[in-house]
Structures are given as structure tokens and as C-alpha cells.
Design an enzyme around this catalytic site. Structure first.
Site, PDB file in Angstrom:
ATOM      1  N   TYR A   1       0.823  -1.210   0.000  1.00  0.00           N
ATOM      2  CA  TYR A   1       0.000   0.000   0.000  1.00  0.00           C
ATOM      3  C   TYR A   1       0.863   1.269   0.000  1.00  0.00           C
ATOM      4  O   TYR A   1       0.448   2.306   0.484  1.00  0.00           O
ATOM      5  CB  TYR A   1      -0.941   0.010   1.216  1.00  0.00           C
ATOM      6  CG  TYR A   1      -2.029  -1.049   1.184  1.00  0.00           C
ATOM      7  CD1 TYR A   1      -2.177  -1.914   0.107  1.00  0.00           C
ATOM      8  CD2 TYR A   1      -2.910  -1.182   2.243  1.00  0.00           C
ATOM      9  CE1 TYR A   1      -3.179  -2.879   0.092  1.00  0.00           C
ATOM     10  CE2 TYR A   1      -3.916  -2.147   2.232  1.00  0.00           C
ATOM     11  CZ  TYR A   1      -4.031  -2.990   1.151  1.00  0.00           C
ATOM     12  OH  TYR A   1      -5.023  -3.945   1.144  1.00  0.00           O
TER      13      TYR A   1
ATOM     14  N   ASP B   1      -4.494  -6.619   6.351  1.00  0.00           N
ATOM     15  CA  ASP B   1      -5.815  -6.156   5.916  1.00  0.00           C
ATOM     16  C   ASP B   1      -6.715  -7.361   5.658  1.00  0.00           C
ATOM     17  O   ASP B   1      -7.847  -7.449   6.156  1.00  0.00           O
ATOM     18  CB  ASP B   1      -5.635  -5.311   4.635  1.00  0.00           C
ATOM     19  CG  ASP B   1      -6.895  -4.560   4.244  1.00  0.00           C
ATOM     20  OD1 ASP B   1      -7.891  -4.625   4.987  1.00  0.00           O
ATOM     21  OD2 ASP B   1      -6.874  -3.910   3.187  1.00  0.00           O
TER      22      ASP B   1
ATOM     23  N   ASP C   1      -9.919  -9.007   8.206  1.00  0.00           N
ATOM     24  CA  ASP C   1     -11.311  -9.146   7.757  1.00  0.00           C
ATOM     25  C   ASP C   1     -11.750 -10.597   7.920  1.00  0.00           C
ATOM     26  O   ASP C   1     -12.866 -10.879   8.373  1.00  0.00           O
ATOM     27  CB  ASP C   1     -11.465  -8.734   6.279  1.00  0.00           C
ATOM     28  CG  ASP C   1     -11.660  -7.229   6.099  1.00  0.00           C
ATOM     29  OD1 ASP C   1     -11.187  -6.461   6.967  1.00  0.00           O
ATOM     30  OD2 ASP C   1     -12.273  -6.822   5.094  1.00  0.00           O
TER      31      ASP C   1
ATOM     32  N   ASP D   1      -0.318 -18.109   3.868  1.00  0.00           N
ATOM     33  CA  ASP D   1      -1.391 -19.014   3.423  1.00  0.00           C
ATOM     34  C   ASP D   1      -1.759 -20.003   4.524  1.00  0.00           C
ATOM     35  O   ASP D   1      -2.939 -20.280   4.760  1.00  0.00           O
ATOM     36  CB  ASP D   1      -1.010 -19.726   2.110  1.00  0.00           C
ATOM     37  CG  ASP D   1       0.450 -20.144   2.043  1.00  0.00           C
ATOM     38  OD1 ASP D   1       1.195 -19.891   3.004  1.00  0.00           O
ATOM     39  OD2 ASP D   1       0.842 -20.734   1.021  1.00  0.00           O
TER      40      ASP D   1
ATOM     41  N   LYS E   1       5.628 -14.317   3.968  1.00  0.00           N
ATOM     42  CA  LYS E   1       5.730 -15.246   2.839  1.00  0.00           C
ATOM     43  C   LYS E   1       7.176 -15.219   2.353  1.00  0.00           C
ATOM     44  O   LYS E   1       7.467 -15.038   1.158  1.00  0.00           O
ATOM     45  CB  LYS E   1       4.745 -14.805   1.737  1.00  0.00           C
ATOM     46  CG  LYS E   1       4.561 -15.794   0.604  1.00  0.00           C
ATOM     47  CD  LYS E   1       3.753 -17.027   0.977  1.00  0.00           C
ATOM     48  CE  LYS E   1       3.708 -18.005  -0.178  1.00  0.00           C
ATOM     49  NZ  LYS E   1       3.022 -19.264   0.149  1.00  0.00           N
TER      50      LYS E   1
HETATM   51 MG    MG Z   1      -9.978  -3.935   5.080  1.00  0.00          MG
END
Ligand code: MG
Ligand code: NAI
Length: 336
Positions: A124, A232, A236, A208, A175
Site C-alpha cells: 500500500y 488487511d 477481515d 497461506d 511469505k
Molecule cells: Mg480492510
């Protein structure tokens, strides 16, 4: 006297932030509220999604309570996401996302974890470019950014272990087997910083595998620390274990004024219908009170939310029929 800057934003932000403000007022603390604009409606009105007045008010305040804003998925000239801009402007490098069980059939029981998400870099970083039919995003990982986020995770783990009488366990999620340079650096920093916290037990998981373990054995997690995009997505996912986006709170902390916000977005599908679940905003307010040195009031607010749910009242997203206002009143009645 502490000053709270309310930024409702767009969509259901306009419903859940007034609900949170009502509950904060019912706590009868020495708080002063100022309101500021941001978001897509603000952009359409003033040509700026995060006006200078809003930034100035936020800077002068002790905390910001932010609702949500609508961000288009295409490039709109001059528009920048206000929450990303606020995080960058105040260098709020740590995003704290607690996920814990709530009373009700909608929530799995025995879950009590904290996801610590790096908030300023990773994928981001805003470094995207397109060259014909090829589009490239740069994933920026720095030693400074990685060390400071892992330090926050270790400190949070110690704080939680003291409050709960448990061992502090931090799981670093990465990762590095594929992203050898970027996540290799993140992992290296995690091992180094966690080594400075002798009591903290450091574990590591590939992202993962972490996504699967969050579904299979969520009760096994304490603190997770990871890079921006992974955090992020995983937060969620984790919120779905305890009722979904409507109940998930978060805090953005770092150098400047801390910003507290429900994890959810502006929910255009239910905006204006009085259906929004205010719990994410209420629990974010409780996190804010803790940061402002009011742990007693924070606990009362959390307890009032839990008791209201235990009474059977819930909004539509949790399978009930209560409106935002009805749920909020019931919480406030328990605070008065
Ligand atoms: Mg979000
Ligand atoms: P969303 O979180 O707004 O909604 C996803 C789903 O969850 C929808 O079905 C919505 O009705 C439901 N939902 C979310 N919060 C709820 C609540 N409090 N009570 C009941 N149901 C709730 O995510 P979506 O749909 O992907 O994005 C919508 C807009 O929000 C977009 O413009 C996006 O850019 C923005 N957004 C803003 C964020 C922020 O300001 N921090 C974060 C995420 C999305």
C-alpha cells in the site's frame, strides 16, 4: 478535558459515529467533541477528500474517531483516500485489530487475539504504475518500518499477558519462502526485535497457512504481526469468526493523533436505512478511551455492548431486527 475529533465520513459512517458519540456522552466523562468532514461527499462538495481544516482539527485533538469513507475503484483526479492520507500524515504506523468472542450464536467462542498490521508501507505504498498491458505495484519493506511494528506487537503481547495471566505469544506472518527479499527482511527484523523481549515467545507462519489456521484453530492465536496487505485481509477474515465486519474495531497509532475506526467501509448497500451495526464503532471508542487513560470507562462501554448482545438484541447483520438507534439506546441505558 480531552478533545475528540469526530469524522463520520460517508455512508454508514454517518450513522455509526453519532451512535458512538452518544455512548461516549452517556459515560459522562470530561470530553469535548469537534466534528470534521472527509470522504467522497466532501470531495464532491469542496474538491478535497481531506480538507486542511479537518487535518488541523485532527492535529489539535487528543484522538480522532473516524467512520468510513467511500473510495472509488478507479482513478478519480484529485481524490486520495482520507484514511490512508491520515495514516501517512500522522505516521500512524501500527494498526491494532483485536478480534474476540462475543455472546451469541453468530460468534465462535474462546477467541481472543490481536492482529497488528503494518500501516504505512508494503503493497500500500502507493507506488503503482502501468506500462501498456503491464501494471506494476512496488512492495516496499523497510528495516525501520518492520522493526517498529514488531516492537508494538511485542509490547501489546506483554500488556495482554499481564492483564490475562497468560504467556505472551507473537506470531509473525509472512511469505519469506517466495518473497525472499521483502518478507525476508520483515522476518529478519521480527526475529531480532522479538529477541529483545525475553518473555515473548515468537512463532512464525506463512501467510497461506495462517489464513487456514485462522479458520481451523482461531483459539490458538494471541498476537499476530504482519505486513500491510496480509494484515488487511487476515483481519477481515478473522472478524468473520466473531460476527463479521459490523463488530470489528481498530486503532491506528504511531507518532501523531491516534485514529480509531471500525474496520468496515461505508456499506453503500445498507447506508441510510438505519440498519448499520454500531458495535465496530462502539468497540473502537472503547479502544480510544483506553488510550486516553480511561480504562475504567472503556471496560464499562465494552461490558454494556456485551450485555446488550447477551440480552438478545442485535442488528440485521447478526440475524436480529434492531435498528442502529435501538441497539445504541440499549447500550446507553446500561451506561447511565
Ligand atoms: Mg480492510
Ligand atoms: P464494506 O465494509 O463497506 O461492506 C461490506 C459488507 O459488509 C456489505 O454488505 C455491508 O453492508 C456489510 N457491513 C459493513 N459494515 C457493516 C455494519 N456496521 N453493519 C452491518 N453491515 C455492515 O466494504 P465494501 O462494500 O467492500 O466497500 C464499500 C465502500 O467502503 C468502498 O467505497 C470502499 O472503498 C470503502 N471502504 C472504506 C474503508 C475505510 O474508510 N476505512 C474500509 C473499507 C472499505
Amino acid at each position: 478535558m480531552k478533545t475528540i475529533c469526530l469524522i463520520p465520513g460517508d455512508g454508514i459512517g454517518q450513522e455509526v459515529i453519532p451512535a458512538a458519540a452518544e455512548a461516549l456522552q452517556a459515560l459522562d466523562l470530561d470530553l469535548d467533541f469537534v466534528e470534521a468532514e472527509a470522504g467522497f461527499a466532501c470531495f464532491e462538495k469542496h474538491g478535497n477528500a481531506l480538507p486542511e481544516e479537518t487535518l488541523a482539527l485532527a492535529r489539535r485533538s487528543d484522538a480522532v474517531l473516524f467512520g468510513a469513507t467511500s473510495s472509488p475503484s478507479t482513478i478519480v483526479a484529485g481524490y486520495r483516500s482520507p484514511i490512508l492520507a491520515l495514516r501517512r500524515e500522522f505516521d500512524l504506523y501500527a494498526n491494532l485489530r483485536p478480534v474476540f468472542s462475543l455472546p451469541g450464536e453468530f460468534s465462535q467462542q474462546g477467541i481472543d487475539m490481536l492482529i497488528v498490521r503494518e500501516n504505512t508501507e508494503g503493497l500500500y505504498s502507493g507506488r503503482e504504475r502501468r506500462d501498456g498491458d503491464t501494471a506494476i505495484a512496488e512492495r516496499v519493506i523497510t528495516r525501520k518500518g518492520s522493526e517498529r511494528i514488531v516492537r508494538v506487537a511485542c509490547e501489546q503481547a506483554l500488556k495482554r499477558s499481564r492483564a490475562r495471566g497468560t504467556q505472551p505469544v507473537v506470531t509473525v506472518v509472512h511469505k519469506a519462502n517466495v518473497l525472499k527479499l521483502t518478507d525476508g527482511l520483515f522476518r529478519e527484523c521480527a526475529l531480532k526485535i522479538a529477541g529483545e523481549f525475553r518473555e515473548v515467545i515468537l512463532k512464525e507462519l506463512l501467510v497461506d497457512a495462517a489464513a487456514m489456521k485462522l479458520v481451523k484453530a482461531p483459539q490458538s492465536f494471541d498476537v499476530l504481526v504482519t505486513t500491510n496487505l496480509f494484515g488487511d485481509i487476515l483481519s477481515d477474515e478473522a472478524s468473520a469468526l466473531v460476527g463479521g465486519l459490523g463488530v470489528a474495531p481498530s486503532a491506528n497509532v504511531g507518532a501523531g493523533t491516534p485514529v480509531f475506526e471500525p474496520v468496515h467501509g461505508s456499506a453503500p448497500d445498507i447506508a441510510g436505512k438505519g440498519m448499520a451495526n454500531p458495535i465496530g464503532a462502539l468497540l473502537s471508542s472503547a479502544m480510544m478511551l483506553e488510550t486516553l487513560g480511561e480504562p475504567g470507562a472503556a471496560a464499562r462501554l465494552r461490558q454494556a455492548v456485551v450485555e446488550t448482545l447477551a440480552s438478545g438484541l442485535r442488528t440485521a447483520d447478526l440475524g436480529g431486527t434492531a435498528t442502529t438507534t435501538q441497539f445504541t439506546r440499549a447500550v446507553c441505558d446500561r451506561l447511565g
